[in-house]
Design a protein around this motif. Structure first.
Motif, short mmCIF file in Angstrom:
data_model
loop_
_atom_site.label_atom_id
_atom_site.label_comp_id
_atom_site.label_asym_id
_atom_site.label_seq_id
_atom_site.Cartn_x
_atom_site.Cartn_y
_atom_site.Cartn_z
N TRP A 1 11.76 21.47 -51.85
CA TRP A 1 11.38 22.59 -51.00
C TRP A 1 11.92 22.34 -49.60
O TRP A 1 11.95 21.22 -49.12
CB TRP A 1 9.86 22.70 -50.92
N THR A 2 12.28 23.40 -48.91
CA THR A 2 12.62 23.27 -47.50
C THR A 2 11.30 23.25 -46.71
O THR A 2 10.25 23.68 -47.22
CB THR A 2 13.49 24.43 -46.99
N ASP A 3 11.36 22.77 -45.48
CA ASP A 3 10.15 22.77 -44.65
C ASP A 3 9.61 24.18 -44.46
O ASP A 3 8.40 24.40 -44.50
CB ASP A 3 10.44 22.12 -43.29
N THR A 4 10.51 25.14 -44.27
CA THR A 4 10.10 26.53 -44.09
C THR A 4 9.40 27.06 -45.34
O THR A 4 8.36 27.72 -45.25
CB THR A 4 11.32 27.42 -43.75
N ARG B 1 5.48 28.24 -45.44
CA ARG B 1 5.14 29.62 -45.80
C ARG B 1 4.26 29.68 -47.05
O ARG B 1 3.27 30.42 -47.09
CB ARG B 1 6.41 30.45 -46.00
N ILE B 2 4.61 28.91 -48.06
CA ILE B 2 3.81 28.92 -49.29
C ILE B 2 2.43 28.33 -49.03
O ILE B 2 1.42 28.86 -49.49
CB ILE B 2 4.54 28.17 -50.43
N GLY C 1 1.68 16.82 -48.80
CA GLY C 1 2.95 16.23 -48.41
C GLY C 1 4.07 17.25 -48.59
O GLY C 1 3.96 18.38 -48.12
N ASP C 2 5.10 16.86 -49.30
CA ASP C 2 6.24 17.74 -49.54
C ASP C 2 6.19 18.40 -50.91
O ASP C 2 7.23 18.80 -51.44
CB ASP C 2 7.55 16.95 -49.40
N PHE C 3 5.00 18.53 -51.47
CA PHE C 3 4.85 19.06 -52.82
C PHE C 3 3.83 20.20 -52.87
O PHE C 3 2.89 20.24 -52.08
CB PHE C 3 4.44 17.97 -53.80
N SER D 1 -5.26 19.36 -65.50
CA SER D 1 -4.17 20.33 -65.63
C SER D 1 -3.31 20.42 -64.37
O SER D 1 -2.49 21.33 -64.26
CB SER D 1 -4.75 21.71 -65.96
N THR D 2 -3.46 19.51 -63.44
CA THR D 2 -2.72 19.59 -62.18
C THR D 2 -1.22 19.47 -62.45
O THR D 2 -0.76 18.51 -63.07
CB THR D 2 -3.16 18.49 -61.21
N LEU D 3 -0.48 20.46 -61.95
CA LEU D 3 0.96 20.48 -62.09
C LEU D 3 1.63 20.50 -60.72
O LEU D 3 1.18 21.21 -59.81
CB LEU D 3 1.41 21.72 -62.87
N ARG D 4 2.69 19.75 -60.60
CA ARG D 4 3.53 19.79 -59.40
C ARG D 4 4.67 20.76 -59.66
O ARG D 4 5.30 20.70 -60.71
CB ARG D 4 4.07 18.39 -59.09
N LEU D 5 4.91 21.66 -58.72
CA LEU D 5 5.99 22.64 -58.84
C LEU D 5 7.22 22.08 -58.15
O LEU D 5 7.22 21.90 -56.93
CB LEU D 5 5.57 23.96 -58.21
N VAL D 6 8.26 21.81 -58.92
CA VAL D 6 9.48 21.21 -58.40
C VAL D 6 10.61 22.23 -58.48
O VAL D 6 10.97 22.68 -59.58
CB VAL D 6 9.85 19.93 -59.20
N PRO D 7 11.19 22.62 -57.33
CA PRO D 7 12.29 23.58 -57.36
C PRO D 7 13.45 23.07 -58.21
O PRO D 7 13.72 21.88 -58.26
CB PRO D 7 12.71 23.70 -55.89
#
Length: 124
Positions: free
Chosen positions: A4-7, A11-12, A41-43, A117-123
């Motif tokens: 993900w970008t910082d922006t 925003r999300i 963090g970044d996730f 059920s925790t999922l990390r969303l990875v672009p």
């Protein structure tokens, strides 16, 4: 793997909800499910209130891929099981983001069943 970008993260994270459409076996997208999400963090992470037995979660396990839409951002993502070591941080993020506005509801995403059920969303 992309990130993900910082922006995008900002925003999300500021949005209340995310739309997640998981992919079927043939690669087509299911109808999106509107859900809460948090940034740690970044996730970006999501959980199923019904845990691993939740219909959208079961569908997401078909290909472990999908598309998210939130805050004017559309991204194809890989849905990765979250590392157990992040569960406390994800719990805290849900409490911080939703606890004051939705005190009777936020506890539904803090149960042991939901945590599984925790999922990390990875672009991608």
């Amino acid at each position: 793997m992309t990130s993900w970008t910082d922006t995008e993260l900002d925003r999300i994270a500021a949005a209340d909800e995310i739309g997640l459409a998981s992919e079927r076996a043939d690669g087509s997208l299911r109808n999106p499910v509107t859900m809460w999400m948090v940034r740690t963090g970044d996730f970006i992470y999501v959980r199923s209130v019904k845990g691993r037995a939740g219909p959208w979660f079961i569908g997401a396990q078909t290909r472990h891929q999908g598309r998210v839409r939130s805050a004017g951002i559309t991204k194809d993502v890989t849905l990765q099981d979250a590392d157990p070591s992040v569960q406390e941080a994800v719990d805290a993020a849900y409490r911080d983001k939703y606890g004051e506005r939705y005190p009777g509801i936020v506890n539904h995403v803090l149960t042991a069943q939901s945590r599984e059920s925790t999922l990390r969303l990875v672009p991608r």
